[in-house]
Design a protein around this motif. Structure first.
Motif, PDB file in Angstrom:
ATOM      1  N   GLU A  62       0.830  -1.204   0.000  1.00  0.00           N
ATOM      2  CA  GLU A  62       0.000   0.000   0.000  1.00  0.00           C
ATOM      3  C   GLU A  62       0.870   1.261   0.000  1.00  0.00           C
ATOM      4  O   GLU A  62       0.636   2.193  -0.775  1.00  0.00           O
ATOM      5  N   ARG A  63       1.887   1.273   0.845  1.00  0.00           N
ATOM      6  CA  ARG A  63       2.794   2.425   0.933  1.00  0.00           C
ATOM      7  C   ARG A  63       3.561   2.604  -0.368  1.00  0.00           C
ATOM      8  O   ARG A  63       3.760   3.714  -0.845  1.00  0.00           O
TER       9      ARG A  63
ATOM     10  N   HIS B 256      -8.905   0.193   1.237  1.00  0.00           N
ATOM     11  CA  HIS B 256      -8.648   1.263   2.212  1.00  0.00           C
ATOM     12  C   HIS B 256      -9.563   2.459   1.942  1.00  0.00           C
ATOM     13  O   HIS B 256     -10.159   3.032   2.869  1.00  0.00           O
TER      14      HIS B 256
ATOM     15  N   GLU C  75      -6.439   1.519   8.943  1.00  0.00           N
ATOM     16  CA  GLU C  75      -5.139   0.887   8.751  1.00  0.00           C
ATOM     17  C   GLU C  75      -5.069  -0.471   9.438  1.00  0.00           C
ATOM     18  O   GLU C  75      -4.416  -1.396   8.948  1.00  0.00           O
TER      19      GLU C  75
ATOM     20  N   GLU D  97      -8.582  -2.966   7.839  1.00  0.00           N
ATOM     21  CA  GLU D  97      -8.619  -3.306   6.408  1.00  0.00           C
ATOM     22  C   GLU D  97      -8.145  -4.726   6.101  1.00  0.00           C
ATOM     23  O   GLU D  97      -8.652  -5.361   5.192  1.00  0.00           O
TER      24      GLU D  97
HETATM   25 MN   LIG Z   1      -4.378   1.013   4.432  1.00  0.00          MN
END
Ligand SMILES: [Mn+2]
Ligand SMILES: [Mn+2]
Ligand SMILES: [Mn+2]
Ligand SMILES: [Mn+2]
Lengths: 145, 145
Positions: free
Chosen positions: A21-22, A87, A109, A112
């Motif tokens: 995700e990051r 998200h 966070e 999810e």
């Molecule tokens: Mn997330």
DNA sequence: TAAATAAGTTAGTTTTAACTAACTTTTGCA
DNA sequence: TGCAAAAGTTAGTTAAAACTAACTTATTTA
């Protein structure tokens, strides 16, 4: 407690999901994802990031060239996008109720990684309906004071 | 990824929360919680349960007498009840949408540890409102096919 | 363009929460 | 009552995912 998460095709751990995700977020915002930025986004050490990137390369979710950089594979990008989408849907849902952004981010966070596709679809449909019912939402926000 | 959970006064880990939830459930259903039953409910070894029980005793959440049994302290019972209540509210919410019981259980068991009090309150209020709107719920269930 | 700084990597350590195997205590029954 | 089975405990091991310290590579800048 290692709770298996069957919510996405290639059952990735919560940890892997957060990294992907990051990484996608960084690629979308600045065009590339460096170790140092991933580390700072996740608030972990660069060493840990290097280690995970090597693992994700091994697992075929990205291609990594040592000291140079990484690109998501098709599989990796697809997975990352579905994680980001999930998200977003959860965030959209919680935003309906006037909850603090920080709290929303924190909760999403964490939760999810434990939301199955049926549950996500229900929340998505519910969000759409609630958006058409401002009166109902107003009532809910009053209840939350 | 060690995500801190500030959702309950004495920030217990997900693991601790699951143990307490099981222990309270066993006490409510059969009057006592034995190591062997906690182990089978959580699908982990008896050795792991013994270890955790000793830790919970140390932390003042229960009183444990070796080889004999355990009782929750006031703090432990209070915490366990709030965990069980949160589980129930989340289950009640997801039940509105015709999601399979197994899926609901799985999702709740994972997400419950990441839901802050404001989010839980919003979901609780929303559940109450939705229960009064069968027409809206019917529409949502159709969407989920 | 060379030195300094930033970024990235490696090796080894730590923490949490599981596990198995071997042992002890308790319980149930012949 | 005594012995076998069930329950519980201990000790040591494992795995995931973090960490720090020391090292290497790349980039910036004087
Ligand atoms: Mn997330
Ligand atoms: Mn996350
Ligand atoms: Mn639960
Ligand atoms: Mn749980």
């Amino acid at each position: 407690m290692p709770v298996k998460n069957p919510s996405l095709k290639s059952a990735a751990s919560s940890t892997v999901e957060d990294y992907l995700e990051r990484i996608l977020e960084l690629i979308n915002s600045k065009g590339y994802a460096r170790v140092v930025d991933i580390a700072s986004a996740l608030k972990i050490s660069q060493a840990s990031v290097t280690n995970m990137i090597q693992r994700l390369d091994t697992e075929g979710l990205l291609n990594y060239e040592k000291y140079r950089g990484l690109v998501l594979t098709t599989a990796g990008e697809k997975l990352a996008r579905s994680i980001a989408h999930r998200h977003q849907l959860l965030t959209d849902f919680l935003k309906l109720f006037g909850i603090d952004d920080d709290v929303i981010y924190h909760d999403v966070e964490g939760m999810e990684h434990h939301i199955s596709p049926p549950t996500l679809r229900a929340i998505e449909a519910l969000t759409a309906q609630l958006r058409r019912r401002p009166a109902l939402l107003a009532k809910l926000k009053l209840a939350g004071t």
